[in-house]
Design a protein around this motif. Structure first.
Motif, mmCIF file in Angstrom:
data_model
loop_
_atom_site.group_PDB
_atom_site.id
_atom_site.type_symbol
_atom_site.label_atom_id
_atom_site.label_comp_id
_atom_site.label_asym_id
_atom_site.label_seq_id
_atom_site.Cartn_x
_atom_site.Cartn_y
_atom_site.Cartn_z
ATOM 1 N N ALA A 283 53.103 51.481 59.416
ATOM 2 C CA ALA A 283 53.623 52.276 58.301
ATOM 3 C C ALA A 283 52.919 53.631 58.226
ATOM 4 O O ALA A 283 53.557 54.666 57.995
ATOM 5 C CB ALA A 283 53.451 51.509 56.992
ATOM 6 N N LEU A 284 51.603 53.623 58.435
ATOM 7 C CA LEU A 284 50.852 54.883 58.439
ATOM 8 C C LEU A 284 51.355 55.807 59.544
ATOM 9 O O LEU A 284 51.509 57.019 59.341
ATOM 10 C CB LEU A 284 49.360 54.605 58.636
ATOM 11 N N ASP A 285 51.640 55.244 60.707
ATOM 12 C CA ASP A 285 52.174 56.040 61.817
ATOM 13 C C ASP A 285 53.527 56.636 61.455
ATOM 14 O O ASP A 285 53.792 57.808 61.730
ATOM 15 C CB ASP A 285 52.303 55.174 63.077
ATOM 16 N N ASP A 286 54.399 55.826 60.838
ATOM 17 C CA ASP A 286 55.725 56.316 60.444
ATOM 18 C C ASP A 286 55.609 57.491 59.482
ATOM 19 O O ASP A 286 56.383 58.455 59.564
ATOM 20 C CB ASP A 286 56.520 55.193 59.768
ATOM 21 N N ALA A 287 54.680 57.386 58.545
ATOM 22 C CA ALA A 287 54.538 58.422 57.519
ATOM 23 C C ALA A 287 53.721 59.612 58.003
ATOM 24 O O ALA A 287 53.738 60.672 57.374
ATOM 25 C CB ALA A 287 53.896 57.836 56.269
ATOM 26 N N GLY A 288 52.987 59.425 59.100
ATOM 27 C CA GLY A 288 52.161 60.498 59.624
ATOM 28 C C GLY A 288 50.978 60.840 58.744
ATOM 29 O O GLY A 288 50.585 62.004 58.626
ATOM 30 N N VAL A 289 50.393 59.809 58.117
ATOM 31 C CA VAL A 289 49.253 60.037 57.237
ATOM 32 C C VAL A 289 48.066 59.188 57.699
ATOM 33 O O VAL A 289 48.231 58.193 58.394
ATOM 34 C CB VAL A 289 49.579 59.707 55.767
ATOM 35 N N SER A 290 46.882 59.593 57.287
ATOM 36 C CA SER A 290 45.673 58.851 57.616
ATOM 37 C C SER A 290 45.450 57.759 56.575
ATOM 38 O O SER A 290 45.992 57.824 55.458
ATOM 39 C CB SER A 290 44.474 59.791 57.630
ATOM 40 N N PRO A 291 44.642 56.751 56.895
ATOM 41 C CA PRO A 291 44.362 55.686 55.919
ATOM 42 C C PRO A 291 43.817 56.204 54.592
ATOM 43 O O PRO A 291 44.143 55.662 53.530
ATOM 44 C CB PRO A 291 43.327 54.814 56.645
ATOM 45 N N GLY A 292 43.040 57.261 54.640
ATOM 46 C CA GLY A 292 42.468 57.803 53.420
ATOM 47 C C GLY A 292 43.470 58.456 52.488
ATOM 48 O O GLY A 292 43.159 58.708 51.318
ATOM 49 N N ASP A 293 44.671 58.727 52.994
ATOM 50 C CA ASP A 293 45.717 59.349 52.181
ATOM 51 C C ASP A 293 46.751 58.342 51.693
ATOM 52 O O ASP A 293 47.806 58.721 51.183
ATOM 53 C CB ASP A 293 46.450 60.430 52.984
ATOM 54 N N ALA A 294 46.450 57.042 51.859
ATOM 55 C CA ALA A 294 47.417 56.005 51.519
ATOM 56 C C ALA A 294 46.827 54.996 50.548
ATOM 57 O O ALA A 294 45.607 54.907 50.361
ATOM 58 C CB ALA A 294 47.881 55.287 52.788
ATOM 59 N N VAL A 295 47.702 54.228 49.914
ATOM 60 C CA VAL A 295 47.295 53.123 49.045
ATOM 61 C C VAL A 295 48.262 51.969 49.268
ATOM 62 O O VAL A 295 49.468 52.179 49.441
ATOM 63 C CB VAL A 295 47.273 53.555 47.561
ATOM 64 N N MET A 296 47.734 50.749 49.284
ATOM 65 C CA MET A 296 48.538 49.537 49.438
ATOM 66 C C MET A 296 48.617 48.823 48.100
ATOM 67 O O MET A 296 47.595 48.587 47.447
ATOM 68 C CB MET A 296 47.890 48.618 50.483
ATOM 69 N N ILE A 297 49.842 48.488 47.694
ATOM 70 C CA ILE A 297 50.078 47.802 46.421
ATOM 71 C C ILE A 297 50.563 46.389 46.712
ATOM 72 O O ILE A 297 51.550 46.199 47.425
ATOM 73 C CB ILE A 297 51.153 48.521 45.579
ATOM 74 N N GLY A 298 49.883 45.385 46.169
ATOM 75 C CA GLY A 298 50.299 44.016 46.427
ATOM 76 C C GLY A 298 49.827 43.039 45.371
ATOM 77 O O GLY A 298 48.987 43.377 44.522
ATOM 78 N N ASP A 299 50.354 41.833 45.462
ATOM 79 C CA ASP A 299 50.044 40.805 44.458
ATOM 80 C C ASP A 299 49.215 39.657 45.015
ATOM 81 O O ASP A 299 48.883 38.735 44.276
ATOM 82 C CB ASP A 299 51.342 40.237 43.885
ATOM 83 N N THR A 300 48.890 39.690 46.317
ATOM 84 C CA THR A 300 48.153 38.581 46.916
ATOM 85 C C THR A 300 46.889 39.059 47.619
ATOM 86 O O THR A 300 46.755 40.233 47.982
ATOM 87 C CB THR A 300 49.012 37.819 47.949
#
Length: 219
Positions: free
Chosen positions: A152-169
């Motif tokens: 997903a990070l590759d698709d968006a062209g962003v680094s891990p530091g520019d992303a956030v993961m939202i989840g319930d588990t």
């Protein structure tokens, strides 16, 4: 500011609890096995089916678990095609997606669903076009392996530091940690808030509005 927001699906975006539990019970029955308690089924939501079946039926043979997996896939497909499948968006999620999109953030999904199941779910709610990346169990190892989040990070062209993961588990939180991505939990899904904190959540949202505030907060 998190430029890229990746959501889990079941238990985070949509409430598919009843459909998941009922279909799993039928799948076990079709394979001649006793179905696990619903609480145990809810605990494995988010894992890929083969991996989940190793948790739900550890004493079953590989052939029996495979039969359950195939029966579950067919049962879920039949439920969807019949129009009986109910996977409503959680309260406030539609508005949150609109807001994040309007703010110019990129959105993605990383889920244990199949490609077919995810596309059908998002199409039903008219939101598939909002997402720049859709990662599923069809093309990646099961969570908490970081492969789908890394893709997903590759698709968006962003680094891990520019992303956030939202989840319930806890699986979502562990996946985010493994990928070097900030993790935010939600309290309305399948695992308890303390489990989410214990596995890497920086915060746990109680409402969709609070989730938006946490996403907009400092990384």
């Amino acid at each position: 500011m998190s430029r890229f927001v990746v959501f889990d699906c079941d238990g985070t975006l949509v409430d598919g609890q009843a459909a998941i539990c009922e279909t799993m019970e039928l799948a076990f029955a079709n394979a001649g096995l006793v179905a696990p308690e619903r609480n145990k089924v809810r605990r494995i939501v988010g894992l890929s089916l083969p991996y989940a079946l190793r948790e739900l039926a550890p004493e079953a043979s590989d052939d029996q678990r495979h039969a359950v997996v195939e029966a579950y896939k067919l049962g879920y497909r039949d439920l969807r095609l019949s129009g009986a499948l109910r996977e409503p968006l959680f309260e406030g999620i539609a508005a949150l997606i609109d807001e994040l999109d309007a703010e110019g953030r990129l959105l993605g999904v990383a889920t244990g669903k199949s490609d077919r199941g995810l596309h059908a779910c998002l199409d039903t709610h008219g939101i598939k076009h909002r997402f720049v990346s859709l990662q599923t169990a069809d093309r990646h190892p099961s969570k908490p392996h970081p492969a789908m989040l890394e893709a997903a990070l590759d698709d968006a062209g962003v680094s891990p530091g520019d992303a956030v993961m939202i989840g319930d588990t806890s699986f979502d939180m562990e996946m985010a940690v493994a990928a070097g991505v900030r993790a935010i939990g939600v309290s309305w899904g399948y695992h308890e808030p303390q489990e989410l904190f214990d596995t890497g959540a920086s915060a746990v949202a109680e409402t969709a509005q609070q989730l938006g505030d946490l996403i907009r907060g400092p990384a």
